[in-house]
Design an enzyme around this catalytic site. Structure first.
Site, PDB file in Angstrom:
ATOM      1  N   ALA A  72      31.129   9.826  25.014  1.00 56.66           N
ATOM      2  CA  ALA A  72      31.696  10.958  24.286  1.00 56.66           C
ATOM      3  C   ALA A  72      31.183  12.238  24.954  1.00 56.66           C
ATOM      4  CB  ALA A  72      31.240  10.906  22.838  1.00 56.66           C
ATOM      5  N   GLY A 111      30.623   5.947  24.180  1.00 59.57           N
ATOM      6  CA  GLY A 111      32.042   5.954  23.840  1.00 59.57           C
ATOM      7  C   GLY A 111      32.905   5.370  24.950  1.00 59.57           C
ATOM      8  N   GLU A 114      32.889   1.849  24.403  1.00 54.59           N
ATOM      9  CA  GLU A 114      33.657   1.578  23.175  1.00 54.59           C
ATOM     10  C   GLU A 114      35.163   1.584  23.451  1.00 54.59           C
ATOM     11  OE1 GLU A 114      31.319   4.604  20.999  1.00 54.59           O
ATOM     12  OE2 GLU A 114      31.205   3.081  19.419  1.00 54.59           O
ATOM     13  N   GLU A 134      23.508   5.537  22.829  1.00 53.30           N
ATOM     14  CA  GLU A 134      23.530   6.580  21.784  1.00 53.30           C
ATOM     15  C   GLU A 134      22.170   6.776  21.117  1.00 53.30           C
ATOM     16  OE1 GLU A 134      25.891   4.363  22.295  1.00 53.30           O
ATOM     17  OE2 GLU A 134      27.880   5.246  22.009  1.00 53.30           O
TER      18      GLU A 134
HETATM   19  C1  3H9 Z   1      28.645   8.729  22.541  1.00 54.62           C
HETATM   20  O1  3H9 Z   1      29.348   8.250  23.379  1.00 54.62           O
HETATM   21  C2  3H9 Z   1      28.936   8.649  21.075  1.00 54.62           C
HETATM   22  C3  3H9 Z   1      30.008   7.680  20.709  1.00 54.62           C
HETATM   23  O2  3H9 Z   1      29.488   6.389  20.493  1.00 54.62           O
HETATM   24  C4  3H9 Z   1      30.681   8.013  19.414  1.00 54.62           C
HETATM   25  C5  3H9 Z   1      31.455   9.268  19.332  1.00 54.62           C
HETATM   26  C6  3H9 Z   1      32.212   9.428  18.037  1.00 54.62           C
HETATM   27  N1  3H9 Z   1      28.925  14.538  27.903  1.00 54.62           N
HETATM   28  O3  3H9 Z   1      23.274  12.793  34.544  1.00 54.62           O
HETATM   29  P1  3H9 Z   1      24.006  13.534  35.597  1.00 54.62           P
HETATM   30  C7  3H9 Z   1      26.881  16.021  32.373  1.00 54.62           C
HETATM   31  S1  3H9 Z   1      27.245   9.585  22.959  1.00 54.62           S
HETATM   32  C8  3H9 Z   1      28.882  15.756  28.463  1.00 54.62           C
HETATM   33  O4  3H9 Z   1      23.243  14.496  36.412  1.00 54.62           O
HETATM   34  P2  3H9 Z   1      24.448  11.128  37.115  1.00 54.62           P
HETATM   35  C9  3H9 Z   1      25.431  16.343  32.646  1.00 54.62           C
HETATM   36  O5  3H9 Z   1      24.920  17.205  31.680  1.00 54.62           O
HETATM   37  C10 3H9 Z   1      27.264   9.622  24.721  1.00 54.62           C
HETATM   38  N2  3H9 Z   1      28.279  15.999  29.642  1.00 54.62           N
HETATM   39  O6  3H9 Z   1      24.833  12.550  36.560  1.00 54.62           O
HETATM   40  C11 3H9 Z   1      25.521  16.974  34.009  1.00 54.62           C
HETATM   41  O7  3H9 Z   1      25.995  18.286  33.828  1.00 54.62           O
HETATM   42  P3  3H9 Z   1      25.560  19.473  34.798  1.00 54.62           P
HETATM   43  C12 3H9 Z   1      26.791   8.341  25.281  1.00 54.62           C
HETATM   44  C13 3H9 Z   1      27.713  14.977  30.273  1.00 54.62           C
HETATM   45  O8  3H9 Z   1      25.497  10.779  38.067  1.00 54.62           O
HETATM   46  C14 3H9 Z   1      26.625  16.183  34.695  1.00 54.62           C
HETATM   47  O9  3H9 Z   1      27.386  15.601  33.629  1.00 54.62           O
HETATM   48  N3  3H9 Z   1      26.668   8.484  26.727  1.00 54.62           N
HETATM   49  C15 3H9 Z   1      27.722  13.688  29.737  1.00 54.62           C
HETATM   50  O10 3H9 Z   1      23.015  11.104  37.521  1.00 54.62           O
HETATM   51  C16 3H9 Z   1      26.126  15.075  35.583  1.00 54.62           C
HETATM   52  O11 3H9 Z   1      25.202  14.272  34.864  1.00 54.62           O
HETATM   53  C17 3H9 Z   1      25.500   8.791  27.304  1.00 54.62           C
HETATM   54  O12 3H9 Z   1      24.511   8.982  26.655  1.00 54.62           O
HETATM   55  C18 3H9 Z   1      28.365  13.485  28.497  1.00 54.62           C
HETATM   56  N4  3H9 Z   1      28.434  12.277  27.929  1.00 54.62           N
HETATM   57  O13 3H9 Z   1      24.531  10.164  35.848  1.00 54.62           O
HETATM   58  C19 3H9 Z   1      25.508   8.877  28.797  1.00 54.62           C
HETATM   59  N5  3H9 Z   1      27.075  12.865  30.584  1.00 54.62           N
HETATM   60  O14 3H9 Z   1      26.097  19.109  36.139  1.00 54.62           O
HETATM   61  C20 3H9 Z   1      24.920  10.174  29.244  1.00 54.62           C
HETATM   62  C21 3H9 Z   1      26.686  13.614  31.621  1.00 54.62           C
HETATM   63  O15 3H9 Z   1      26.170  20.671  34.180  1.00 54.62           O
HETATM   64  N6  3H9 Z   1      25.070  10.405  30.654  1.00 54.62           N
HETATM   65  N7  3H9 Z   1      27.061  14.895  31.437  1.00 54.62           N
HETATM   66  O16 3H9 Z   1      24.061  19.481  34.744  1.00 54.62           O
HETATM   67  C22 3H9 Z   1      24.372   9.714  31.599  1.00 54.62           C
HETATM   68  O17 3H9 Z   1      23.581   8.834  31.312  1.00 54.62           O
HETATM   69  C23 3H9 Z   1      24.557  10.124  33.017  1.00 54.62           C
HETATM   70  O18 3H9 Z   1      25.055  11.428  33.029  1.00 54.62           O
HETATM   71  C24 3H9 Z   1      25.535   9.236  33.831  1.00 54.62           C
HETATM   72  C25 3H9 Z   1      25.756   9.905  35.222  1.00 54.62           C
HETATM   73  C26 3H9 Z   1      24.879   7.858  34.019  1.00 54.62           C
HETATM   74  C27 3H9 Z   1      26.851   9.111  33.143  1.00 54.62           C
END
Ligand code: 3H9
Length: 713
Positions: A72, A111, A114, A134
């Site tokens: 998400a 998400g 999901e 999450e």
């Molecule tokens: C969820 O899904 C809730 C649902 O169950 C229910 C909903 C109703 N959103 O980490 P990086 C940005 S909760 C917005 O350096 P990598 C990050 O801030 C979510 N922004 O890259 C950064 O921005 P900036 C569950 C996001 O390649 C840029 O993207 N998901 C999000 O090393 C690059 O990120 C998670 O918890 C996001 N979801 O790693 C996963 N994710 O360039 C969270 C990243 O401005 N994300 N950004 O600094 C991660 O674990 C890693 O970002 C990922 C990529 C592995 C995806």
């Protein structure tokens, strides 16, 4: 292939294309294809379009770029929800009457997973990482994840995924039954091609839609109930004070006892409760802050220098720990010591770390030998002539360090980065003492240096921008979390620590026992209280610092002698068997010591203090107020670029509970006017110590908060 059309929106993040009877839906929302409102709308209309179009027999969902979907859009949390909700979208995908297949590569997280679980079939490339992280954001999977996952893979595996938040590799996901097939390749194009192939094969055999909600993963009720009971017991111990893990277990339990729709409704209710919790705000702040700290001004305007050969001067605890961190990053290290004996000791420290890993079965003997083959030792500074970066980690004394830097100045090649690992000393003075001050920088590692994530990058006045950029690059290679700090006594972390430790000492002399203080601090969420930390680190270290600072101490400042009295008796903590606590049965057995309490009473009497009692909340408020106030000073004086740099320092170097976001975020959540009011009330007793930070006063007057300064970088 038909001409791509697009779903709604000006720069559409969802592309549609036709491949024969298959509608290919590609999410293209850099950087991680997060499911923001425009993506949700695009996906929703894509499913509607596929369903309505008689020429479409099946739908393929893929991601463009490096990932399927990163989850998400975290930036939307805390704002009013916009339709369609992700859970509605997932339900719509699952309800589709035509087969939907998700082809996963890179991250399929939260998400994102999901969405994949709502599809009817799933294939994964070898580089796919699947997870429901999450919990790390104070949330639970809120788009059907808590209901569909256990139905697919059973309660135990589902709970493990949701409570740890860990990422599963494609193979593990396949063996659990989370995906149907593993396919070759590692790019978006490969995922698309494999998805098309598999979906065509499904169409050829007239495979029906297959819905996760109907899965049989919960068939074994005894195993399911046992898994839930075990998760509850574990969460009771490990997730004390956390909100969302308990809600995750409740939601999974609902999956086992209620019809799907009712379980979903409950999941939504729990998700909203998590969303409202301050823990969610703290954890999401931490998520963005730890990414934001990587972006110092110098990393934008300068290129790092080469980092291939590393030198470490000093083989003591810090030097050896730094050498291990460098070796772990795959780089060669040359360690310099003053004589063969010291060098053998230094090498011994490094070997001990790897031998312990072999003993625990985490490393093979061959791998250990291969790593140690990259460690070279020498007693001659000349052997650093090829080093790109040298990190000095000798005794914490300005003259000793300056002597080392004179040698480095003599032998190092032009352009070598010369770093000092100091906790307190004036790096400007070290830089000014040699002929190339622009190459000198501070790299403050935390002990044990190969374990602790924090690296303060201390930027002296004359340093070149590429040297700072090189330090950030090195941090990335070492997998450290870098925080840019300015030069002052203690930089960000230790400077603030000195102040809240003082607040704790005042509390102790005024009536709270060290055991009450430690308990209150643990209750706030720290793993240890300040006096446990002193006993662990060794009381003699702080004692030496206090003696060093005695000459420059403000004579008007209150000084508590209790810790000195302990040290005078040789009670240095765990290593001497007693400190603030007694350790009758080894380091882990700290027990309160009546003799320490008696000594504290003597000191109170000597200082003419009548002890009073402090509640847990009183202790926490003073401790935190001192931390926040000095944090504000550190930002005000530009020692930290932004409040979030203070937060990350405390999260990664000082055990501040992550779910509270760091001291500055915590202050915002409590409300800065409340913090200032506390400080002003405490100032009635000690106006010098409790002088409000000018920044705190200014923010309160403007009705602003620390967050408003976080964009300033
Ligand atoms: C969820 O899904 C809730 C649902 O169950 C229910 C909903 C109703 N959103 O980490 P990086 C940005 S909760 C917005 O350096 P990598 C990050 O801030 C979510 N922004 O890259 C950064 O921005 P900036 C569950 C996001 O390649 C840029 O993207 N998901 C999000 O090393 C690059 O990120 C998670 O918890 C996001 N979801 O790693 C996963 N994710 O360039 C969270 C990243 O401005 N994300 N950004 O600094 C991660 O674990 C890693 O970002 C990922 C990529 C592995 C995806």
């Amino acid at each position: 292939m038909s001409k791509p059309s697009t779903a709604a929106g000006e720069t559409p993040p969802v592309h549609l294309a036709r491949e024969g009877a298959i509608l290919v839906v590609t999410i293209d929302n850099p950087p991680v294809n997060a499911l923001g409102v425009a993506v949700r709308r695009g996906l929703m209309s894509a499913i509607e379009e596929g369903e309505a179009d008689a020429g479409v027999a099946a739908i393929l969902v893929t991601g463009a770029g490096r990932n399927f979907i990163g989850g998400a859009d975290i930036r939307e949390f805390g704002k009013p929800p916009q339709s369609p909700l992700l859970t509605e979208l997932c339900n719509r995908i699952e309800a589709c009457s035509k087969p939907v297949l998700a082809a996963l590569h890179g991250a399929a997280l939260g998400g994102g997973l999901e969405v994949a679980l709502a599809a009817h079939y799933r294939v994964a490339l070898g580089n796919a990482r699947l997870g429901l992280p999450e919990v790390q954001l104070g949330l639970l999977p809120g788009a059907g994840g808590t209901q569909r996952t256990p139905r697919l893979i059973g309660a135990q595996a589902a709970l493990d995924m949701m409570l740890t938040g860990r990422h599963l590799g494609a193979k593990e996901a396949l063996s659990l039954g989370l995906v149907d097939q593993l396919v070759e390749g590692d790019s978006a194009d490969h995922a698309r091609a494999a998805g098309l192939r598999e979906l065509q094969a499904l169409l050829d055999k007239h495979a029906p839609v297959r819905r996760s909600r109907d899965g049989k993963g919960l068939a074994d009720t005894a195993a399911t109930q046992a898994a839930i009971a075990a998760a509850r017991a574990e969460a009771g111990k490990k997730s004390r004070g956390l909100f969302s893990p308990h809600k995750i277990i409740d939601a999974v339990e609902a999956a086992t006892t209620l019809p799907f729709e009712e379980g979903l409704a409950l999941e939504r209710q729990f998700f909203l409760q998590c969303l409202d919790s301050p823990q969610r705000a703290g954890l999401i702040h931490a998520f963005f802050a730890e990414r934001e700290v990587q972006k110092a001004p110098e990393t934008r305007n300068a290129q790092p220098r080469r980092i291939e050969q590393i030198g470490v001067v000093g083989g003591g605890t810090m030097g050896a720990g730094i050498a291990v961190a460098v070796l772990d990053a795959g780089l060669p290290v040359t360690m310099i010591e003053r004589d063969d004996e010291a060098l053998a000791r230094g090498r011994g420290h490094v070997e001990k770390t790897y031998d312990a890993q072999v003993a625990k079965g985490r490393l093979t003997q061959e791998a250990r030998d291969a790593v140690l083959a990259r460690l070279h030792g020498s007693t001659r500074y000349e052997d650093l002539s090829a080093a790109d970066v040298v990190i000095e980690a000798v005794f914490e004394d300005l003259n000793v360090k300056q002597a080392v830097f004179a040698e480095l100045d003599r032998v190092c090649k032009p352009g070598a980065v010369l770093a000092t690992n100091t906790s307190y000393l004036d790096i400007d003075a070290i830089a000014a003492s040699i002929s190339r001050p622009a190459d000198v920088i501070g790299l403050h590692f935390f002990s044990p240096a190969n374990v602790m994530k924090l690296l303060e990058i201390v930027v002296p006045r004359q340093v070149a921008s590429e040297v700072v950029a090189t330090a950030f690059e090195l941090a990335k290679r070492l997998r450290k979390v870098p925080v840019r700090a300015g030069v002052c006594d203690g930089f960000i972390g230790n400077r603030i620590l000195a102040v809240y430790r003082q607040a704790a000492d005042y509390l102790m002399e005024d009536g709270a026992s060290p055991y009450e203080i430690d308990a209150a601090v643990r209750d706030f969420g720290f793993a240890m209280g300040p006096y446990q930390v002193v006993d662990l680190a060794g009381g003699d270290i702080g004692w030496a610092t206090r003696k060093r600072r005695a000459a420059t101490r403000d004579p008007r400042a209150r000084y508590v002698h209790i810790a000195d009295r302990l040290c005078e008796r040789g009670w240095f903590g765990q290593k001497s068997g007693r400190g603030f606590y007694r350790y009758p049965d080894g380091p882990r057995s700290g027990a309160p010591d009546p003799e320490v309490l008696a000594l504290i009473d003597e000191e109170r009497a000597r200082a003419g203090i009548t002890p009073r009692s402090f509640s847990k909340e009183d202790i926490q408020r003073r401790y935190l107020a001192a931390m926040i106030n000095e944090g504000a000073n550190v930002v005000h004086q530009r020692i930290a670029l932004r409040p979030l740099d203070v937060d990350v320092t405390f999260l990664y170097g000082y055990g501040f509970p992550r779910h509270r976001g760091g001291p500055m975020k915590y202050a915002d959540m409590v409300g800065l006017p409340n913090v200032l009011a506390d400080i002003r009330a405490f100032a009635a007793e000690d106006p010098l110590f409790w002088t409000p930070s000018p920044l705190l006063v200014e923010l309160v007057e403007r009705g602003a908060n620390f967050e408003s300064l976080n964009q300033a970088g």
